[in-house]
Design a protein around this motif. Structure first.
Motif, PDB file in Angstrom:
ATOM      1  N   GLY A  17       4.047   7.293  -3.025  1.00 42.79           N
ATOM      2  CA  GLY A  17       3.330   6.932  -1.803  1.00 42.79           C
ATOM      3  C   GLY A  17       3.564   8.024  -0.789  1.00 42.79           C
ATOM      4  N   PHE A  18       2.614   8.256   0.094  1.00 42.51           N
ATOM      5  CA  PHE A  18       2.782   9.273   1.117  1.00 42.51           C
ATOM      6  C   PHE A  18       1.876   8.968   2.298  1.00 42.51           C
ATOM      7  N   ASP A  19       2.195   9.599   3.426  1.00 42.29           N
ATOM      8  CA  ASP A  19       1.441   9.374   4.654  1.00 42.29           C
ATOM      9  C   ASP A  19       0.535  10.555   4.997  1.00 42.29           C
ATOM     10  N   SER A  20       0.513  11.566   4.164  1.00 39.57           N
ATOM     11  CA  SER A  20      -0.289  12.749   4.476  1.00 39.57           C
ATOM     12  C   SER A  20      -1.709  12.580   3.960  1.00 39.57           C
ATOM     13  N   SER A  22      -3.170  14.528   1.749  1.00 38.71           N
ATOM     14  CA  SER A  22      -3.235  15.517   0.669  1.00 38.71           C
ATOM     15  C   SER A  22      -4.316  15.202  -0.365  1.00 38.71           C
ATOM     16  N   VAL A  23      -4.852  13.988  -0.356  1.00 37.41           N
ATOM     17  CA  VAL A  23      -5.975  13.637  -1.232  1.00 37.41           C
ATOM     18  C   VAL A  23      -7.188  13.434  -0.330  1.00 37.41           C
ATOM     19  N   ASP A  24      -8.194  14.289  -0.477  1.00 36.74           N
ATOM     20  CA  ASP A  24      -9.373  14.219   0.389  1.00 36.74           C
ATOM     21  C   ASP A  24     -10.208  12.977   0.138  1.00 36.74           C
ATOM     22  N   GLU A  25     -10.370  12.623  -1.131  1.00 36.61           N
ATOM     23  CA  GLU A  25     -11.188  11.476  -1.490  1.00 36.61           C
ATOM     24  C   GLU A  25     -10.412  10.597  -2.457  1.00 36.61           C
ATOM     25  N   GLU A  26     -10.736   9.325  -2.414  1.00 36.96           N
ATOM     26  CA  GLU A  26     -10.149   8.441  -3.408  1.00 36.96           C
ATOM     27  C   GLU A  26     -10.673   8.854  -4.768  1.00 36.96           C
ATOM     28  N   GLU A  27      -9.822   8.753  -5.767  1.00 36.81           N
ATOM     29  CA  GLU A  27     -10.273   9.143  -7.100  1.00 36.81           C
ATOM     30  C   GLU A  27      -9.723   8.216  -8.168  1.00 36.81           C
ATOM     31  N   ASP A  58      -3.084   7.342   0.709  1.00 33.24           N
ATOM     32  CA  ASP A  58      -1.777   6.721   0.922  1.00 33.24           C
ATOM     33  C   ASP A  58      -0.918   6.608  -0.336  1.00 33.24           C
ATOM     34  N   GLY A  59      -1.328   7.267  -1.414  1.00 35.01           N
ATOM     35  CA  GLY A  59      -0.494   7.288  -2.612  1.00 35.01           C
ATOM     36  C   GLY A  59      -1.296   7.455  -3.875  1.00 35.01           C
ATOM     37  N   TRP A  60      -0.599   7.695  -4.945  1.00 38.04           N
ATOM     38  CA  TRP A  60      -1.250   7.832  -6.245  1.00 38.04           C
ATOM     39  C   TRP A  60      -0.349   7.240  -7.317  1.00 38.04           C
ATOM     40  N   ALA A  61      -0.977   6.930  -8.451  1.00 39.47           N
ATOM     41  CA  ALA A  61      -0.225   6.460  -9.614  1.00 39.47           C
ATOM     42  C   ALA A  61      -0.953   6.930 -10.865  1.00 39.47           C
ATOM     43  N   GLU A  62      -0.191   7.127 -11.914  1.00 36.03           N
ATOM     44  CA  GLU A  62      -0.757   7.592 -13.178  1.00 36.03           C
ATOM     45  C   GLU A  62      -0.009   6.926 -14.321  1.00 36.03           C
ATOM     46  N   HIS A 100      -1.264  -2.310 -15.870  1.00 36.48           N
ATOM     47  CA  HIS A 100       0.049  -1.769 -15.514  1.00 36.48           C
ATOM     48  C   HIS A 100      -0.023  -0.895 -14.265  1.00 36.48           C
ATOM     49  N   LEU A 101      -1.168  -0.242 -14.054  1.00 36.06           N
ATOM     50  CA  LEU A 101      -1.295   0.688 -12.932  1.00 36.06           C
ATOM     51  C   LEU A 101      -1.489  -0.038 -11.599  1.00 36.06           C
ATOM     52  N   THR A 102      -2.235  -1.115 -11.593  1.00 37.96           N
ATOM     53  CA  THR A 102      -2.552  -1.817 -10.348  1.00 37.96           C
ATOM     54  C   THR A 102      -1.294  -2.261  -9.585  1.00 37.96           C
ATOM     55  N   PRO A 103      -0.332  -2.925 -10.223  1.00 34.52           N
ATOM     56  CA  PRO A 103       0.871  -3.300  -9.470  1.00 34.52           C
ATOM     57  C   PRO A 103       1.701  -2.090  -9.042  1.00 34.52           C
ATOM     58  N   LEU A 104       1.645  -1.033  -9.807  1.00 37.42           N
ATOM     59  CA  LEU A 104       2.379   0.179  -9.446  1.00 37.42           C
ATOM     60  C   LEU A 104       1.798   0.786  -8.170  1.00 37.42           C
ATOM     61  N   LEU A 105       0.468   0.802  -8.054  1.00 36.91           N
ATOM     62  CA  LEU A 105      -0.165   1.280  -6.825  1.00 36.91           C
ATOM     63  C   LEU A 105       0.288   0.453  -5.630  1.00 36.91           C
ATOM     64  N   ALA A 106       0.345  -0.871  -5.808  1.00 37.78           N
ATOM     65  CA  ALA A 106       0.779  -1.754  -4.725  1.00 37.78           C
ATOM     66  C   ALA A 106       2.230  -1.463  -4.333  1.00 37.78           C
ATOM     67  N   GLN A 107       3.071  -1.165  -5.302  1.00 41.03           N
ATOM     68  CA  GLN A 107       4.485  -0.911  -5.015  1.00 41.03           C
ATOM     69  C   GLN A 107       4.682   0.323  -4.143  1.00 41.03           C
ATOM     70  N   VAL A 108       3.809   1.343  -4.304  1.00 40.37           N
ATOM     71  CA  VAL A 108       3.952   2.556  -3.496  1.00 40.37           C
ATOM     72  C   VAL A 108       3.115   2.487  -2.225  1.00 40.37           C
ATOM     73  N   GLY A 109       2.469   1.351  -1.994  1.00 40.79           N
ATOM     74  CA  GLY A 109       1.710   1.157  -0.764  1.00 40.79           C
ATOM     75  C   GLY A 109       0.321   1.762  -0.763  1.00 40.79           C
ATOM     76  N   SER A 110      -0.211   2.041  -1.933  1.00 39.37           N
ATOM     77  CA  SER A 110      -1.555   2.608  -2.016  1.00 39.37           C
ATOM     78  C   SER A 110      -2.590   1.489  -1.968  1.00 39.37           C
ATOM     79  N   SER A 111      -3.642   1.728  -1.214  1.00 38.84           N
ATOM     80  CA  SER A 111      -4.729   0.753  -1.114  1.00 38.84           C
ATOM     81  C   SER A 111      -5.822   1.013  -2.160  1.00 38.84           C
TER      82      SER A 111
END
Length: 146
Positions: A17-20, A22-27, A58-62, A100-111
């Motif tokens: 998760g991050f506050d910058s 650094s990702v221009d568009e959601e992907e 606000d974050g990424w997951a893979e 598996h990815l959806t809850p991980l995104l939530a854990q890092v605060g990604s919308s």
């Protein structure tokens, strides 16, 4: 051709998760790789790997997942690509990865949300030698991270 998927496993999960900005568009990126070598000659089976990445400002997951595609006899990359995408094997692997990815995104605060249906994948058909080289590079990178 009837293909089915079995032996699904999670190979790796990563997220931050991050506050910058650094990702221009959601992907959402969905990649599928099928290995050319048959795992069995009695029951035609090939290894299939999937990578699902979701990112927003606000974050990424893979997640990297793997499974065995049963019934994948054809070695022509174009025909195998068509057969895999027409079957439920690719969608099943995507559903597993998404769950598996959806809850991980939530854990890092990604919308970032992940679609219910798989997007068109970046599909690769690789020869076993190339795959073994990719594995070796991945192991070297993992060793460097430690």
């Amino acid at each position: 051709m009837s293909l089915r998927l079995g032996g699904i496993r999670v190979a790796r999960l990563r997220a931050t998760g991050f506050d910058s900005d650094s990702v221009d568009e959601e992907e959402i990126v969905w990649k599928l790789t099928v290995i050319d070598k048959l795992l069995s000659t009695k029951k035609p089976a090939r290894a299939m790997f999937g990578t699902l990445r979701a990112a927003s400002e606000d974050g990424w997951a893979e997640i990297e997942v793997s499974g065995i595609v049963y019934g994948a006899r054809n070695v022509d990359p174009e025909v195998l690509h068509r057969d895999v995408l027409k079957s439920e094997a690719a969608e099943t692997l995507f559903d597993f990865a998404r769950s598996h990815l959806t809850p991980l995104l939530a854990q890092v605060g990604s919308s970032q949300s992940v679609p219910l249906k798989a997007p068109d994948p970046d599909f690769r058909f690789v020869e076993r030698e190339e795959f073994e080289q990719l594995l070796a590079k991945g192991e070297e990178a993992d060793d460097a991270d430690e």
